[in-house]
Design an enzyme around this catalytic site. Structure first.
Site, mmCIF file in Angstrom:
data_model
loop_
_atom_site.group_PDB
_atom_site.id
_atom_site.type_symbol
_atom_site.label_atom_id
_atom_site.label_comp_id
_atom_site.label_asym_id
_atom_site.label_seq_id
_atom_site.Cartn_x
_atom_site.Cartn_y
_atom_site.Cartn_z
ATOM 1 N N LYS A 84 0.787 -1.238 0.000
ATOM 2 C CA LYS A 84 0.000 0.000 0.000
ATOM 3 C C LYS A 84 0.823 1.294 0.000
ATOM 4 O O LYS A 84 0.410 2.314 0.543
ATOM 5 C CB LYS A 84 -1.002 0.024 1.185
ATOM 6 C CG LYS A 84 -1.837 -1.208 1.341
ATOM 7 C CD LYS A 84 -2.305 -1.834 0.060
ATOM 8 C CE LYS A 84 -3.326 -1.081 -0.716
ATOM 9 N NZ LYS A 84 -3.574 -1.754 -2.039
ATOM 10 N N GLY A 95 2.030 2.583 -2.984
ATOM 11 C CA GLY A 95 2.010 3.174 -4.320
ATOM 12 C C GLY A 95 2.631 2.270 -5.379
ATOM 13 O O GLY A 95 3.054 2.749 -6.442
ATOM 14 N N THR A 96 2.659 0.971 -5.102
ATOM 15 C CA THR A 96 3.238 -0.012 -6.030
ATOM 16 C C THR A 96 2.634 0.116 -7.428
ATOM 17 O O THR A 96 3.347 0.139 -8.439
ATOM 18 C CB THR A 96 2.926 -1.447 -5.529
ATOM 19 O OG1 THR A 96 3.004 -1.478 -4.121
ATOM 20 C CG2 THR A 96 3.863 -2.460 -6.146
ATOM 21 N N TRP A 156 1.163 2.541 -8.940
ATOM 22 C CA TRP A 156 1.581 3.781 -9.599
ATOM 23 C C TRP A 156 3.013 3.664 -10.123
ATOM 24 O O TRP A 156 3.304 3.963 -11.280
ATOM 25 C CB TRP A 156 1.457 4.911 -8.578
ATOM 26 C CG TRP A 156 1.648 6.296 -9.090
ATOM 27 C CD1 TRP A 156 1.641 6.717 -10.398
ATOM 28 C CD2 TRP A 156 1.866 7.468 -8.289
ATOM 29 N NE1 TRP A 156 1.844 8.077 -10.446
ATOM 30 C CE2 TRP A 156 1.978 8.559 -9.180
ATOM 31 C CE3 TRP A 156 1.967 7.696 -6.913
ATOM 32 C CZ2 TRP A 156 2.190 9.860 -8.717
ATOM 33 C CZ3 TRP A 156 2.180 8.987 -6.449
ATOM 34 C CH2 TRP A 156 2.284 10.051 -7.355
ATOM 35 N N HIS A 202 7.511 -7.527 -2.781
ATOM 36 C CA HIS A 202 7.269 -6.837 -1.502
ATOM 37 C C HIS A 202 8.269 -7.327 -0.450
ATOM 38 O O HIS A 202 8.148 -6.990 0.727
ATOM 39 C CB HIS A 202 5.856 -7.147 -0.984
ATOM 40 C CG HIS A 202 4.758 -6.532 -1.802
ATOM 41 N ND1 HIS A 202 4.682 -5.191 -2.071
ATOM 42 C CD2 HIS A 202 3.665 -7.089 -2.384
ATOM 43 C CE1 HIS A 202 3.608 -4.938 -2.792
ATOM 44 N NE2 HIS A 202 2.977 -6.071 -3.010
ATOM 45 N N SER A 249 -4.633 2.867 4.282
ATOM 46 C CA SER A 249 -4.805 2.252 2.967
ATOM 47 C C SER A 249 -4.940 0.727 3.109
ATOM 48 O O SER A 249 -5.800 0.098 2.491
ATOM 49 C CB SER A 249 -3.591 2.606 2.097
ATOM 50 O OG SER A 249 -3.759 2.154 0.793
ATOM 51 N N ARG A 277 -7.981 3.891 -4.563
ATOM 52 C CA ARG A 277 -8.953 4.328 -3.557
ATOM 53 C C ARG A 277 -9.024 5.849 -3.553
ATOM 54 O O ARG A 277 -9.854 6.429 -4.232
ATOM 55 C CB ARG A 277 -8.572 3.759 -2.177
ATOM 56 C CG ARG A 277 -9.671 3.871 -1.129
ATOM 57 C CD ARG A 277 -9.182 3.354 0.215
ATOM 58 N NE ARG A 277 -8.073 4.136 0.739
ATOM 59 C CZ ARG A 277 -8.202 5.203 1.525
ATOM 60 N NH1 ARG A 277 -9.396 5.599 1.912
ATOM 61 N NH2 ARG A 277 -7.141 5.871 1.955
ATOM 62 N N GLY A 283 -5.757 7.904 -3.265
ATOM 63 C CA GLY A 283 -4.508 8.359 -3.879
ATOM 64 C C GLY A 283 -4.044 9.706 -3.362
ATOM 65 O O GLY A 283 -3.579 10.541 -4.127
HETATM 66 P P1 A3P Z 1 -4.969 4.929 -0.804
HETATM 67 O O1 A3P Z 1 -5.581 3.686 -0.268
HETATM 68 O O2 A3P Z 1 -4.422 5.821 0.271
HETATM 69 O O3 A3P Z 1 -5.859 5.657 -1.737
HETATM 70 P P2 A3P Z 1 -0.371 -0.154 -3.740
HETATM 71 O O4 A3P Z 1 -0.392 0.103 -5.197
HETATM 72 O O5 A3P Z 1 1.009 -0.320 -3.193
HETATM 73 O O6 A3P Z 1 -1.307 -1.237 -3.349
HETATM 74 O O7 A3P Z 1 -0.858 1.193 -3.042
HETATM 75 C C1 A3P Z 1 -2.182 1.584 -3.177
HETATM 76 C C2 A3P Z 1 -2.277 3.043 -2.822
HETATM 77 O O8 A3P Z 1 -1.761 3.837 -3.909
HETATM 78 C C3 A3P Z 1 -3.725 3.457 -2.649
HETATM 79 O O9 A3P Z 1 -3.694 4.516 -1.688
HETATM 80 C C4 A3P Z 1 -4.072 3.940 -4.042
HETATM 81 O O10 A3P Z 1 -5.194 4.769 -4.095
HETATM 82 C C5 A3P Z 1 -2.796 4.682 -4.413
HETATM 83 N N1 A3P Z 1 -2.629 4.827 -5.864
HETATM 84 C C6 A3P Z 1 -2.912 3.932 -6.834
HETATM 85 N N2 A3P Z 1 -2.627 4.439 -8.041
HETATM 86 C C7 A3P Z 1 -2.153 5.688 -7.852
HETATM 87 C C8 A3P Z 1 -1.696 6.733 -8.730
HETATM 88 N N3 A3P Z 1 -1.695 6.572 -10.038
HETATM 89 N N4 A3P Z 1 -1.306 7.889 -8.171
HETATM 90 C C9 A3P Z 1 -1.306 8.060 -6.831
HETATM 91 N N5 A3P Z 1 -1.737 7.128 -5.948
HETATM 92 C C10 A3P Z 1 -2.140 5.938 -6.439
#
Ligand code: A3P
Length: 348
Positions: free
Chosen positions: A84, A86-87, A89, A159, A189, A314, A316
């Site tokens: 959680k 920002g993987t 992204w 991870h 998150s 969710r 972001g």
């Molecule tokens: P939130 O739950 O705070 O919204 P992961 O990809 O490691 O599972 O992390 C997920 C988190 O990254 C979530 O945070 C998600 O909304 C956010 N996220 C996903 N895509 C994103 C993007 N393109 N830019 C910024 N945040 C992003």
């Protein structure tokens, strides 16, 4: 009501995907597990502490498989994150940097039948499909996944904490891009993500109960702080091998970070790309939260594990924890963060 039931059924089968019966584990894994400390996890099943970090039983099998069999190449690029952070992204960004010479059409609104260039792969595939994870996707069920279709440089993800990376990764010259995030936002998150995977457990496990576990480090791939420190220290010692990034800086300085990323992985943006072509801007727009979240594939698709693509998008934002944390929670997590990170000068 029927929809709720089928959602719950889906959640249960989804979670089952991640679990294995003992007889499905190798003898090595079964023997190892009997020696490990154990606790009940966020799904109310047991997790085990292996090499200082907490994992599901079936994941320990995946970890052993890649520790014993994955052969890193010097040219590999590995994206590593705690959960959680920002993987999704980062996968989209690095994939786009690597593939930008293909001049794909990045505009989701362009009619593919009316352009001569191919649509960008991100327009039809979730980043987790384009950049598979070693221990969950590739080695979860096998010691010998077929990696022959990967072009060089292979873009992979994990991870795993630094201590648990396959020896071949540590010995090779492959590049590691590590992304982490403020632990308060990580907890919020994770809390939402886990409830989405298994909504029936939400009633059993209150936020307070899980927060206490998170703070003690008993969470998937936790302790979070040790995970971060492992890579932070390595990145200081070997900055040419490990790039250490924070979600917040990616949010606040995306252009600078994207250019640094390009340089780090050996795909530096040319002056022309930066200025005239605005390739940097195109990539950032394509990979932005709104853009990825609104793609049809991410609104309705599912990964092989059964997790819905939309679960990865969710809010972001930076600082959503303010909507959930009590004063006590803030004090508690900040004290741990100061204790663990203070002396290293790491701030979030
Ligand atoms: P939130 O739950 O705070 O919204 P992961 O990809 O490691 O599972 O992390 C997920 C988190 O990254 C979530 O945070 C998600 O909304 C956010 N996220 C996903 N895509 C994103 C993007 N393109 N830019 C910024 N945040 C992003």
């Amino acid at each position: 009501m029927a929809a709720e039931k089928s959602e719950a059924a889906n959640a249960v089968s989804l979670v089952q995907h991640f679990f294995k019966q003992d007889e499905e584990l190798s003898q090595e894994c079964q023997n190892l597990i009997t020696t490990l400390p154990t606790e009940s996890d966020w799904f109310s099943v047991q997790i085990y502490q292996y090499q200082g970090f907490w994992h599901m039983k079936s994941l320990i099998q995946g970890i052993l498989n890649c520790q014993n069999h994955f052969q890193a190449h010097d040219s590999d690029i590995l994206i590593v994150t705690p959960l959680k952070c920002g993987t999704t992204w980062l996968k989209a960004l690095v994939f786009s940097i690597l593939n930008r010479k293909n001049a794909y059409n990045m505009n989701p609104n362009l009619d593919p039948t009316r352009t001569s260039i191919e649509p960008h792969p991100l327009l039809s595939a979730n980043p987790h499909v384009l950049v598979p994870n070693l221990e969950f996707d590739l080695y979860f069920n096998t010691t010998n996944p077929d990696l022959s279709s990967f072009q060089s440089p292979r873009l992979l993800s994990s991870h795993l904490p630094y201590v648990s990376l396959p020896e071949s990764v540590k010995q090779s010259r492959c590049k590691i891009v590590y992304l982490c995030r403020n632990p308060k936002d990580v907890f919020v998150s994770l809390w939402h993500f886990m409830n989405r995977l298994r909504p029936e457990v939400e009633e059993l496990n209150t936020m307070e109960y899980l927060f206490e576990k998170f703070c003690r480090g008993v969470t998937f791939f936790g302790p979070f702080w040790d995970h971060v420190l492992g890579y932070y220290k390595e990145s200081l010692e070997r900055p040419e091998r490990i790039m250490f990034l924070k979600y917040k800086e990616l949010k606040s300085e995306p252009v600078r970070v994207l250019k640094d990323l390009g340089k780090f992985i050996g795909y530096t943006f040319s002056e022309k790309e930066e200025n005239n072509g605005d390739v940097v801007g195109d990539i950032l727009r394509l990979c932005s939260f709104e853009s990825l979240r609104n793609l049809e594939v991410n609104k309705s698709g599912k990964l092989d594990s059964g997790v819905e693509n939309k679960a990865y998008f969710r809010r972001g934002e930076v600082g959503d924890w303010k909507n959930f944390f009590t004063i006590d929670m803030i004090k508690q997590i900040e004290a741990i963060t100061e204790d663990k990170f203070g002396k290293h000068g790491l701030k979030f």
